[in-house]
Design a protein around this motif. Structure first.
Motif, short mmCIF file in Angstrom:
data_model
loop_
_atom_site.label_atom_id
_atom_site.label_comp_id
_atom_site.label_asym_id
_atom_site.label_seq_id
_atom_site.Cartn_x
_atom_site.Cartn_y
_atom_site.Cartn_z
N THR A 62 43.13 48.22 43.35
CA THR A 62 43.13 47.04 42.48
C THR A 62 41.68 46.76 42.09
O THR A 62 40.80 46.73 42.94
CB THR A 62 43.70 45.81 43.22
N ARG A 63 41.46 46.58 40.78
CA ARG A 63 40.11 46.27 40.27
C ARG A 63 40.23 45.23 39.18
O ARG A 63 41.32 45.00 38.64
CB ARG A 63 39.42 47.52 39.74
N SER A 64 39.12 44.62 38.83
CA SER A 64 39.13 43.56 37.82
C SER A 64 38.19 43.87 36.67
O SER A 64 37.18 44.55 36.85
CB SER A 64 38.70 42.23 38.44
N LYS A 92 46.23 46.52 38.96
CA LYS A 92 46.62 47.20 40.20
C LYS A 92 47.43 48.44 39.85
O LYS A 92 48.36 48.38 39.05
CB LYS A 92 47.46 46.27 41.07
N GLU A 100 43.11 41.35 36.45
CA GLU A 100 43.20 42.09 37.71
C GLU A 100 44.25 43.19 37.51
O GLU A 100 45.41 42.90 37.24
CB GLU A 100 43.63 41.15 38.83
N ASP A 145 34.91 31.65 39.84
CA ASP A 145 36.14 31.30 40.53
C ASP A 145 37.06 30.45 39.66
O ASP A 145 38.27 30.44 39.84
CB ASP A 145 35.83 30.58 41.84
N ARG A 178 39.63 36.88 33.43
CA ARG A 178 39.58 38.07 34.28
C ARG A 178 40.97 38.71 34.26
O ARG A 178 41.99 38.02 34.32
CB ARG A 178 39.23 37.66 35.71
N THR A 218 42.71 34.03 35.74
CA THR A 218 42.95 35.42 36.12
C THR A 218 44.38 35.80 35.78
O THR A 218 45.31 35.05 36.09
CB THR A 218 42.70 35.63 37.62
N TYR A 219 44.54 36.95 35.14
CA TYR A 219 45.85 37.48 34.77
C TYR A 219 46.02 38.81 35.48
O TYR A 219 45.05 39.54 35.68
CB TYR A 219 45.96 37.64 33.25
N LYS A 220 47.26 39.14 35.82
CA LYS A 220 47.52 40.37 36.59
C LYS A 220 48.30 41.37 35.76
O LYS A 220 49.21 41.00 35.02
CB LYS A 220 48.28 40.03 37.86
#
Length: 110
Positions: free
Chosen positions: A79-81, A54, A52, A22, A50, A26-28
């Protein structure tokens, strides 16, 4: 007694592992109609993170990086990581294998 002790140890290990996950940055990345948003992702070097991903497009999309040995196929709306191990400073290319002409990007580790 041993069983209860082992269960407690595994519970603590699982809980601490979940807490560490946690805390991971995390980057999108958005994949839409053969385009990547953003095309350049800046991440800290030597840090696990991580990504992410989409897919908002009407068709399938595939995140792929030959350099990083990562591949992820996404159906529309999914959406997956992916978790990346620490990277040395540098630039690493990735692309949408279903849209190689327009779906080009890079991860820059600084």
């Amino acid at each position: 007694m041993k069983h209860a002790l082992l269960s407690a140890v595994f519970s603590l290990l699982f809980a601490s592992g979940a807490a560490l996950a946690d805390d991971m940055p995390t980057y999108k990345l958005l994949m839409k109609e053969g385009r990547l948003f953003p095309e350049t992702l800046e991440v800290p070097a030597n840090t696990r993170f991580r990504l992410e991903v989409k897919n908002e497009g009407p068709g399938a999309a595939e995140f792929e990086s030959l350099e990083l040995k990562k591949e992820l196929v996404l159906a529309p709306g999914v959406t997956r990581s992916l978790v990346f191990f620490p990277m040395k400073p540098g630039s690493y290319k990735f692309f949408d294998d279903f849209h190689p002409e327009t779906g080009q990007g890079k991860i820059v580790a600084k």
